[in-house]
Design a protein around this motif. Structure first.
Motif, PDB file in Angstrom:
ATOM      1  N   ASP A 127       0.863  -1.186   0.000  1.00 36.64           N
ATOM      2  CA  ASP A 127       0.000   0.000   0.000  1.00 36.64           C
ATOM      3  C   ASP A 127       0.892   1.226   0.000  1.00 36.64           C
ATOM      4  O   ASP A 127       1.442   1.595   1.027  1.00 36.64           O
ATOM      5  CB  ASP A 127      -0.902  -0.049   1.244  1.00 36.64           C
ATOM      6  N   ILE A 128       1.051   1.856  -1.178  1.00 33.06           N
ATOM      7  CA  ILE A 128       1.950   3.016  -1.247  1.00 33.06           C
ATOM      8  C   ILE A 128       1.263   4.266  -0.722  1.00 33.06           C
ATOM      9  O   ILE A 128       1.894   5.314  -0.623  1.00 33.06           O
ATOM     10  CB  ILE A 128       2.473   3.257  -2.683  1.00 33.06           C
ATOM     11  N   THR A 129      -0.014   4.167  -0.374  1.00 23.55           N
ATOM     12  CA  THR A 129      -0.878   5.236   0.162  1.00 23.55           C
ATOM     13  C   THR A 129      -1.266   6.231  -0.927  1.00 23.55           C
ATOM     14  O   THR A 129      -0.591   6.364  -1.939  1.00 23.55           O
ATOM     15  CB  THR A 129      -0.270   5.992   1.370  1.00 23.55           C
ATOM     16  N   GLY A 130      -2.344   6.950  -0.648  1.00 24.52           N
ATOM     17  CA  GLY A 130      -3.037   7.692  -1.689  1.00 24.52           C
ATOM     18  C   GLY A 130      -2.398   8.976  -2.168  1.00 24.52           C
ATOM     19  O   GLY A 130      -2.555   9.359  -3.319  1.00 24.52           O
ATOM     20  N   GLY A 131      -1.673   9.668  -1.343  1.00 24.79           N
ATOM     21  CA  GLY A 131      -1.233  10.999  -1.733  1.00 24.79           C
ATOM     22  C   GLY A 131       0.096  11.043  -2.464  1.00 24.79           C
ATOM     23  O   GLY A 131       0.719  12.095  -2.584  1.00 24.79           O
ATOM     24  N   GLU A 132       0.550   9.892  -2.958  1.00 24.11           N
ATOM     25  CA  GLU A 132       1.915   9.822  -3.477  1.00 24.11           C
ATOM     26  C   GLU A 132       2.062  10.371  -4.899  1.00 24.11           C
ATOM     27  O   GLU A 132       1.163  10.258  -5.720  1.00 24.11           O
ATOM     28  CB  GLU A 132       2.407   8.374  -3.439  1.00 24.11           C
ATOM     29  N   PRO A 133       3.248  10.934  -5.175  1.00 24.31           N
ATOM     30  CA  PRO A 133       3.536  11.479  -6.509  1.00 24.31           C
ATOM     31  C   PRO A 133       3.822  10.342  -7.505  1.00 24.31           C
ATOM     32  O   PRO A 133       4.033   9.200  -7.095  1.00 24.31           O
ATOM     33  CB  PRO A 133       4.797  12.300  -6.276  1.00 24.31           C
ATOM     34  N   PRO A 134       3.874  10.680  -8.792  1.00 25.72           N
ATOM     35  CA  PRO A 134       4.155   9.671  -9.822  1.00 25.72           C
ATOM     36  C   PRO A 134       5.412   8.863  -9.532  1.00 25.72           C
ATOM     37  O   PRO A 134       5.463   7.666  -9.817  1.00 25.72           O
ATOM     38  CB  PRO A 134       4.319  10.508 -11.094  1.00 25.72           C
ATOM     39  N   SER A 135       6.397   9.504  -8.928  1.00 24.04           N
ATOM     40  CA  SER A 135       7.674   8.799  -8.726  1.00 24.04           C
ATOM     41  C   SER A 135       7.521   7.579  -7.824  1.00 24.04           C
ATOM     42  O   SER A 135       8.253   6.597  -7.975  1.00 24.04           O
ATOM     43  CB  SER A 135       8.713   9.754  -8.137  1.00 24.04           C
ATOM     44  N   THR A 136       6.572   7.617  -6.892  1.00 24.84           N
ATOM     45  CA  THR A 136       6.389   6.461  -6.005  1.00 24.84           C
ATOM     46  C   THR A 136       5.797   5.285  -6.781  1.00 24.84           C
ATOM     47  O   THR A 136       6.257   4.142  -6.653  1.00 24.84           O
ATOM     48  CB  THR A 136       5.464   6.822  -4.820  1.00 24.84           C
ATOM     49  N   TYR A 137       4.750   5.566  -7.592  1.00 21.59           N
ATOM     50  CA  TYR A 137       4.224   4.506  -8.453  1.00 21.59           C
ATOM     51  C   TYR A 137       5.356   3.943  -9.326  1.00 21.59           C
ATOM     52  O   TYR A 137       5.540   2.733  -9.439  1.00 21.59           O
ATOM     53  CB  TYR A 137       3.111   5.050  -9.364  1.00 21.59           C
ATOM     54  N   GLU A 138       6.099   4.874  -9.928  1.00 16.98           N
ATOM     55  CA  GLU A 138       7.135   4.483 -10.881  1.00 16.98           C
ATOM     56  C   GLU A 138       8.174   3.571 -10.234  1.00 16.98           C
ATOM     57  O   GLU A 138       8.509   2.510 -10.759  1.00 16.98           O
ATOM     58  CB  GLU A 138       7.799   5.766 -11.386  1.00 16.98           C
ATOM     59  N   ALA A 139       8.664   4.002  -9.067  1.00 16.38           N
ATOM     60  CA  ALA A 139       9.744   3.255  -8.412  1.00 16.38           C
ATOM     61  C   ALA A 139       9.266   1.879  -7.959  1.00 16.38           C
ATOM     62  O   ALA A 139       9.978   0.880  -8.117  1.00 16.38           O
ATOM     63  CB  ALA A 139      10.261   4.057  -7.215  1.00 16.38           C
ATOM     64  N   THR A 140       8.050   1.819  -7.416  1.00 19.16           N
ATOM     65  CA  THR A 140       7.586   0.528  -6.907  1.00 19.16           C
ATOM     66  C   THR A 140       7.241  -0.421  -8.050  1.00 19.16           C
ATOM     67  O   THR A 140       7.534  -1.612  -7.992  1.00 19.16           O
ATOM     68  CB  THR A 140       6.370   0.709  -5.968  1.00 19.16           C
ATOM     69  N   ILE A 141       6.640   0.116  -9.132  1.00 22.21           N
ATOM     70  CA  ILE A 141       6.342  -0.754 -10.276  1.00 22.21           C
ATOM     71  C   ILE A 141       7.647  -1.266 -10.883  1.00 22.21           C
ATOM     72  O   ILE A 141       7.776  -2.445 -11.211  1.00 22.21           O
ATOM     73  CB  ILE A 141       5.486  -0.009 -11.334  1.00 22.21           C
ATOM     74  N   ARG A 142       8.630  -0.387 -11.008  1.00 17.56           N
ATOM     75  CA  ARG A 142       9.913  -0.807 -11.583  1.00 17.56           C
ATOM     76  C   ARG A 142      10.535  -1.924 -10.735  1.00 17.56           C
ATOM     77  O   ARG A 142      10.992  -2.936 -11.265  1.00 17.56           O
ATOM     78  CB  ARG A 142      10.876   0.381 -11.697  1.00 17.56           C
ATOM     79  N   LEU A 143      10.515  -1.712  -9.423  1.00 20.84           N
ATOM     80  CA  LEU A 143      11.072  -2.750  -8.541  1.00 20.84           C
ATOM     81  C   LEU A 143      10.308  -4.063  -8.726  1.00 20.84           C
ATOM     82  O   LEU A 143      10.916  -5.142  -8.808  1.00 20.84           O
ATOM     83  CB  LEU A 143      11.006  -2.273  -7.084  1.00 20.84           C
ATOM     84  N   GLY A 144       8.987  -3.960  -8.822  1.00 21.02           N
ATOM     85  CA  GLY A 144       8.161  -5.158  -9.014  1.00 21.02           C
ATOM     86  C   GLY A 144       8.514  -5.873 -10.304  1.00 21.02           C
ATOM     87  O   GLY A 144       8.497  -7.110 -10.371  1.00 21.02           O
ATOM     88  N   LEU A 145       8.826  -5.120 -11.342  1.00 23.39           N
ATOM     89  CA  LEU A 145       9.174  -5.741 -12.624  1.00 23.39           C
ATOM     90  C   LEU A 145      10.585  -6.317 -12.583  1.00 23.39           C
ATOM     91  O   LEU A 145      10.850  -7.385 -13.124  1.00 23.39           O
ATOM     92  CB  LEU A 145       9.068  -4.714 -13.758  1.00 23.39           C
ATOM     93  N   GLU A 146      11.511  -5.606 -11.925  1.00 18.80           N
ATOM     94  CA  GLU A 146      12.919  -6.002 -12.032  1.00 18.80           C
ATOM     95  C   GLU A 146      13.334  -7.101 -11.065  1.00 18.80           C
ATOM     96  O   GLU A 146      14.303  -7.800 -11.319  1.00 18.80           O
ATOM     97  CB  GLU A 146      13.813  -4.762 -11.890  1.00 18.80           C
ATOM     98  N   ASP A 147      12.601  -7.252  -9.973  1.00 11.15           N
ATOM     99  CA  ASP A 147      12.960  -8.334  -9.050  1.00 11.15           C
ATOM    100  C   ASP A 147      12.434  -9.648  -9.618  1.00 11.15           C
ATOM    101  O   ASP A 147      11.220  -9.809  -9.808  1.00 11.15           O
ATOM    102  CB  ASP A 147      12.375  -8.083  -7.663  1.00 11.15           C
ATOM    103  N   ASP A 148      13.339 -10.587  -9.880  1.00 13.34           N
ATOM    104  CA  ASP A 148      12.886 -11.756 -10.636  1.00 13.34           C
ATOM    105  C   ASP A 148      12.184 -12.805  -9.779  1.00 13.34           C
ATOM    106  O   ASP A 148      11.741 -13.824 -10.293  1.00 13.34           O
ATOM    107  CB  ASP A 148      13.995 -12.350 -11.511  1.00 13.34           C
ATOM    108  N   ARG A 149      12.010 -12.522  -8.501  1.00 14.92           N
ATOM    109  CA  ARG A 149      11.188 -13.428  -7.679  1.00 14.92           C
ATOM    110  C   ARG A 149       9.702 -13.136  -7.860  1.00 14.92           C
ATOM    111  O   ARG A 149       8.856 -13.928  -7.491  1.00 14.92           O
ATOM    112  CB  ARG A 149      11.578 -13.278  -6.208  1.00 14.92           C
TER     113      ARG A 149
END
Lengths: 712, 712
Positions: free
Chosen positions: A599-621
């Protein structure tokens, strides 16, 4: 496994020679022995003394049953005693069984009394086989008693099954845990139980004249499985072998249907509103690049193209003839097509079996068979194949090319497919109407789509299958490579009744369909809308490499609903390892929840979505991502859509391609954002947490059964 | 029923005085006797001779069990023998039970050995009661053995239940047919069984200190029900009574919240992008006609309205204060509001319990309680009430008035509600964010919506209930008049885990929620999209007068899928009587299928749709219509939509108002046709056969439980 087929043949030949449909218990037992199916120790007694001697050898208590070819319902006849405890009781039981049997049917031949070891303990299960109208020989497995009879907790497979498939049946019932030793009981010997299923399936496959087998109950213990009662029925008449076309033969004719060089329109017309006019306009308007031959005895040209009075007047070869003439003229025209060497006739007209006119349909089929013409329909809207720019239909042209091939048995559903495709800009390879399926059916099309590089996913609406076994064969081949979605109409008893009045098709029992479609590797859609959404979404999603699904959400509330949807869809939320949790936490506020959902919480800027999605894609587990977006001023919908598409594209450029689906909660701008995401290969829906997860779930169901996740 | 409450009180007081949590078997039995719950004949033996004498009186076989306050798990202690067959065996059992008990716990007080009549035959069931964190006392009923333990086939109700509710529990399990005499067994005495459930529910209601009751097994036969084993647990500490507000008190405060004359915005701002600015703009832009007081210590005016440094500077009365200031300043401002006599504080800010800051939230609640201020939130988007033109939110104004009131616990879901409403032009009375629910919760709002003439239907997204019993009370009242749709998030185990990490709420077991929400008359939506579609559709559909549903379809294929959907939605397809069948047949082609679905076939002109729909509306044996439309040139989508709307309007003019829903299969023009139909009170969807039927099914579920169909 080597079976004593000669012994079985001998028993069956004798039974059939005598015109009997049912085997006696000793006959059933002999067959079980020949196929290595354990039965209780027993013997046939023809006197009281013999009964006592057999019982003493077996050990008390014993069960005793009348043996008479005429007495099938032994209990009703007073011909069964159980728990017979000692020699005196055996004598008494013998006398009363014989007396009861005589009283029940004075003319019955009394062979004797079967004295049988009493089985007990363990779990009572039912193993059977039957001959299904659609699928032929199927095996069944369920728990004895209330579970099968009240809760209908039973599972089916197409026979024969191998040991693994048989074992999958033990897990295929709701109460599977009972077999694993629930409530402190001993777990059953699953391998022994699967062995019995496998052997029954082999038996009915080797001997198609066996119409039904009932082993009920089978006592399953920790060390074996024994069939306490055996009931076998045979066909008394001839058993016709199935007629099959070879895949090569099917392919050749389907290729000619889908990639024709020349198409004739029989009944082509200049009159707007007529089917023969619509078909002409659609062929032309759709951009078909082959030759079009309008056939019309009264016109010189149709829609600007030279017309012919008869198909035999055409000089060139004709691959496909599209029929737009009344039913009564069809047989004659098919005959002309045959003489001309046409490959396939597309029978748009109705007025055949669906209106009760089976005879007329049979006549058309007979004519076509004579010439080797394949028939599509009758009673259809026609068909589309976009790689050939072919719109041979009375609907409207459709030209958004893509990987999905769709088929429907009903014209109404075909129109819904067309409308949905157009409004969602779904990329389509084919839309095919099957109607009465007098000839070409789903397995022909699956055989074509399997090798068709233009098709990456198939979705089929069907009400019945003319040859369930051919369908399963074709489906099992294609689903190893491409997902096949099936909407089986007439799912429910009420629905089945409607199917029957509509098409005259005997709608099969839905549980049989459900289990066997799953066995065929097919993804079943619960409804029309789901079929369409799966068709739209599945080709966009890459095949996941494993079961670890992670939810990243800006709204905790969506996270909860997305988790619910994951359970519903059979998806596994990954247990995030501590180091990965730590990595996610770096990007999210301290009061956000890591774990899963993240839960990255509601008030977050684009960079938070970006960083967490990128991490989700790049971690191969992590193998798949589900995104929950919450509309805020800080990160508006289109900003979210673009950043997500960018991050996914960047990962793809690095060779990382994982399924990503998204649920967007927000004001109406989220609709545009979803369109954008879909265009960029991300399955995204507004105002629903269920749909994106259901599509991902469908992809997983397919990938699992195709063995692409390394687990079935 | 008159119970011996004095006897129960005496037992419980003694147990609690001794600091024990568990009652002994004789104590449990005494309580059962006091409440008329049958238990087996039995006696307490303190010697071998006594045991033999009791057993002889009861009749053999008997069961024998150790009685010791310290030994709870009697079987583990070797303290149970069953099937004790004669006097010798009783002696032996007595000795071994005493010896085992002493060996198990040398310090245990041995009261004696209970000698009990052996029950057998009949059906083993489980009847129990527990204290649920959300709902308080609930009763449970299930079948014994595998069914409850493996298949979790159990049902719950809020205690107390009356006899009818208790009987509904017997039908509330999957395996209900077992009780009705499946497989040739004797049907159980349902009234006796329901009586035991009713008595257990009365017991735990009368004595809140009883935390748990387990009657397991209860033997149910054709002539009675007897609890063979009784286990009762009590709270050892104090049991606090529930605090309740009266409906009048709730109504007064909710009316002031929803119809304020003056609203203050604490933290009102001129800075675009700030919440305090958005709230001001939305109040003004939404057209609020009362007084707005911006509160801002540094501004003279905000958005053109005179601002005040503090709420205490305002001269007039203030009904509602909307908070747009950081969490840390909230408590102080609430105190100012209290001194000013503000009725309700709408707490938009986050940073309270949801981020772990429970203490700050508690402080705010304590302050509000002191002054009698009702709190909405914190951690919300605000709220809308369209009859007051009130948009007290940081989102965007919404002004399509209508009958649906929607609430959400989560902000993300609130945004989805807003977007969906706007895109479907859904008529809304209220949208309310509930967030952390520090004070105002669902039951407060239900109490208001019940008497609010602007509201005809309520839809609620919730993750937990602070007071399940208050919710059920309020829901039971309003659902007699208006449907209430609930989306309960955290439905599944996985979902529940996420709920817990998100809100700190202990998500209840879903089965308890499911049964009790149904008992409250609520229609549960399986997902977000369904909640929204039910909210949109239910107010349009009149309440059906009976169960007879008829499908009229132009596409047989849709008919089959619509029938499937009816079964799925729990709807009954009417058995069409011969005269009605004959009447329908007059309008449809000879090869069309009458019966139900009525297949008018695909090529029909508008007049066929018109005549059959009119007949369906005018024949008073038919209660609801489901239409299946198939796009053709003869009857294009908008022609169908208009004729349908006309026929329905004509019927309404004659006083005939039946629910009509439609599924439209066709090219994209069907989307416009669906919009048109919705605008004319007909629930219609393109490309799906499931959705329209699901909405009708939801209406029926509500109407049945409200007793409006004459059947529950």
């Amino acid at each position: 496994m080597a079976f004593d087929t000669a012994a079985v043949k001998e028993v069956l030949d004798k039974v059939r020679a005598e015109g009997r449909a049912a085997l006696t218990a000793p006959e059933g037992r002999r067959i079980c022995e020949a196929y290595g199916i354990p039965t209780p120790g027993e013997g046939l007694a023809t006197t009281e003394d013999e009964a006592v001697s057999i019982a003493t050898d077996l050990g008390f208590p014993v069960a005793m049953k009348i043996v008479s070819p005429e007495i099938l319902h032994k209990t009703d006849a007073g011909g069964v005693e159980i728990g017979v405890a000692d020699a005196d009781a055996v004598r008494q039981a013998y006398r009363s069984i014989i007396a009861n049997a005589k009283a029940y049917d004075a003319s019955a031949t009394i062979v004797g009394v079967q004295v049988q070891q009493m089985l007990g303990g363990g779990q009572e299960v039912i193993i059977g086989a039957t001959t299904d109208g659609t699928f032929g020989k199927v095996v069944a497995f369920g728990l004895g008693g209330v579970l099968v009879e009240v809760l209908k907790d039973i599972t089916f497979r197409l026979a024969p099954v191998d040991r693994d498939q048989a074992r999958s049946m033990l897990d295929g019932i709701q109460a599977a845990d009972v077999l694993k030793g629930a409530r402190g009981a001993e777990p059953v010997d699953a391998d022994a139980l699967a062995g019995v299923i496998e052997r029954v399936s082999a038996l009915v496959t080797d001997f198609p004249e066996i119409s039904e087998v009932d082993l009920n109950p089978v006592f399953a213990t920790g060390s074996g499985a024994t069939a306490a009662d055996v009931r076998i029925l045979v066909e008394t008449g001839e058993v016709a072998p199935r007629v099959e076309r070879s895949p090569e033969e099917i392919l050749a004719s389907m290729r000619r249907l889908m990639n024709p060089s020349a198409v004739a329109v029989i009944g082509a017309s200049n009159e707007v509103g007529k089917i023969g006019n619509s078909v002409m306009r659609n062929l032309i308007g759709g951009g078909f690049e082959g030759t079009i031959y309008p056939i019309n005895p009264k016109a010189d040209e149709v829609e600007g193209i030279k017309a012919y009075k008869s198909i035999s007047d055409v000089e060139g070869d004709i691959d496909v003839a599209v029929f737009a003439i009344p039913a009564k003229f069809v047989a004659g025209a098919v005959d002309e097509c045959g003489r001309k060497g046409v490959g396939a006739a597309v029978l748009i007209p109705s007025g055949f079996a669906e209106t009760g006119n089976q005879e007329l349909q049979d006549e058309v089929v007979a004519t076509a068979t004579k010439y080797g013409i394949r028939l599509l329909g009758p009673n259809i809207y026609g068909y589309y194949y976009t790689p050939s720019k072919l719109c041979a239909t009375f609907c409207t042209p459709y030209d958004v090319r893509g990987g999905v091939a769709l088929t429907s048995q009903s014209g109404g559903i075909g129109m819904a497919i067309l409308g949905f495709s157009r409004t969602t800009k779904m990329g389509v390879s084919a839309i095919v109407g099957l109607g009465n399926k007098s000839d070409v059916d789903e397995d022909d099309l699956l055989t074509f789509f399997e090798q068709d590089d233009n098709t990456t996913c198939v979705a089929m609406h069907l009400e019945d299958l003319k040859d369930g076994r051919a369908f399963v064969d074709a489906a099992q081949r294609i689903t190893k490579k491409k997902p096949v979605v099936v909407l089986k109409a007439g799912r429910t008893d009420l629905g089945a009744r409607a199917a029957s009045s509509h098409t005259g098709a005997l709608a099969g029992d839905d549980k049989v369909y459900d289990d066997i479609l799953r066995q065929a590797g097919v993804v079943r859609a619960p409804g029309l809308n789901e079929m369409l959404e799966y068709a739209r979404g599945l080709p966009l999603l890459p095949t996941p490499k494993g079961e670890n699904v992670v939810i990243i959400t800006g709204a905790g509330g969506s996270g909860v609903l997305l988790s619910d949807a994951c359970v519903e869809a059979g998806l596994s939320l990954m247990d995030i390892p501590p180091d990965l949790d730590e990595s996610f936490r770096k990007f999210i506020p301290p009061f956000g929840a890591a774990g899963n959902p993240i839960d990255i919480t509601g008030g977050e800027p684009p960079s938070t979505y970006e960083a967490t999605i990128r991490l989700g894609l790049e971690d191969d587990r992590i193998h798949s991502l589900i995104l929950g977006y919450w509309h805020t001023i800080v990160t508006p919908p289109m900003v979210f859509a673009k950043l997500t598409a960018d991050v996914v594209a960047q990962a793809r450029a690095k060779g990382i391609d994982k399924p990503v689906v998204a649920s967007l909660a927000g004001d109406t701008e989220v609709e545009q954002a979803c369109d954008y995401l879909f265009e960029h290969g991300i399955v995204a829906y507004p105002y629903t947490t269920e749909k994106p997860v259901a599509v991902l779930g469908a992809k997983y169901r397919w990938a699992r059964s195709a063995g692409l996740l390394g687990q079935v």
